[in-house]
Design an enzyme around this catalytic site. Structure first.
Site: not given
Ligand code: DGY
Length: 328
Positions: A159-160, A181, A241, A243, A272, A290
């Site tokens: 995605g982005r 997908r 990066i 979740r 976390e 995070h």
């Molecule tokens: C978000 O925006 O969901 C990031 O994980 C927080 O930086």
């Protein structure tokens, strides 16, 4: 509804410029201490506002919405991920939920790229060796990592953020592979010279580095499961990066300890703020707290998205960053 009368509750301290603008536009309830609110405090705040601006860590589940009363009509989340919010439960009660997409993508991608470089090139191990006095002089065979150029990067969720990572990775000579997908826009696919893998398992078995970039949902929980991690090659690395819940951390720790995976770079954890103890102890794992979107520019732009969403809502329009279930 005139803006002045709209009451907006913030659950955490936001950058000063964001709080100042919000307070100029709306009647605000701030949290200057930045201490996460207890459940009871969250409920009490929600009961007295039209708009709640929560963030990661504020658990807004169906029971919360049952207790929150009827006044609150918008949840303007400060952050892209909304896995801490039961969006369906909110929508069922007539509450709109928005997030802050796009604005953090480039900074987050920088951090993913930093991990893609740091883990194979043993950057953190090198810093530690110097700090520990283990550097006794250059040696032809000491601290050898793996070359990044020419390797295959598999992006799960292009995605982005995934696209921004892919652009950076290409500049470092990686070839781009992805699993979504559906295939992405053919123009972007062509520009990135990206290969689409409809079968995630097949992609995992062929990649040198895998970057996890999808939202956390019940469907993506432990997407990188023990079985899937076992498909990967022993020289491969995992970078995450998005979740922590997307990866079975115990299985990842097993694979790394047994040499079935070469290492990992993780900015997020399952529980976390506590990182997995075995992953913390592994020399070939780089852990960050995070912080992928933690630039002042990102955080101000995230705040601007929050303001835009609230203002559109206040003006009687649909906020631009509404979470539409099924599209995530
Ligand atoms: C978000 O925006 O969901 C990031 O994980 C927080 O930086």
């Amino acid at each position: 509804m005139p803006h002045r009368r709209l009451k907006v509750g913030l659950t955490r301290k936001l950058p000063d410029a964001v709080e100042a603008r919000l307070s100029a536009l709306f009647d605000t309830a701030l949290n200057p201490s930045n201490t996460p609110l207890s459940r009871a405090q969250l409920v009490s705040l929600a009961q007295g506002v039209d708009v709640l601006a929560p963030t990661l860590g504020d658990e807004l589940d169906a029971a919360f919405f049952d207790q929150a009363g009827a006044r609150m009509k918008l949840i303007a989340n400060f952050g892209a991920g909304v896995d801490h919010i039961d969006v369906a439960a909110a929508n069922q009660r007539g509450i709109t939920v928005t997030n802050t997409p796009s604005v953090l993508a480039e900074d987050a991608a920088d951090m993913a790229m930093a991990l893609i470089l740091a883990v194979p090139r043993r950057l953190v191990e090198g810093v530690r060796a110097l700090e520990d006095g283990a550097f006794t002089g250059w040696s032809p065979t000491w601290m050898l990592g793996r070359r990044v150029r020419g390797k295959k990067l598999g992006v799960i969720g292009l995605g982005r953020v995934g696209e921004a990572i892919a652009r950076r990775a290409r500049a470092f000579g990686l070839s781009i592979h992805y699993h979504n997908r559906k295939p992405i826009n053919p123009h972007i696919e062509e520009e990135l010279e990206a290969t689409y893998w409809p079968d995630l398992d097949a992609m995992l078995a062929r990649m040198d580095i895998v970057s996890v970039n999808c939202p956390s949902t019940p469907q993506t929980y432990h997407l990188l499961s023990r079985q899937r991690l076992a498909l990967m090659q022993p020289h491969a690395y995992v970078v995450n990066i998005s979740r922590g819940e997307l990866i079975d951390e115990e299985a990842l720790a097993d694979a790394i300890e047994k040499g079935n995976l070469a290492g990992a770079g993780l900015d997020v954890f399952e529980k976390e703020p506590r990182p997995n103890a075995r992953l913390s102890a592994a020399p070939n794992v780089v852990l960050l707290p995070h912080m992928a979107s933690a630039t002042i520019e990102s955080r101000i732009e995230m705040g601007e998205r929050v303001i835009i969403n609230i203002k559109m809502f206040a003006d009687g329009h649909k906020p631009p960053d509404r979470i539409i279930l099924g599209l995530a």
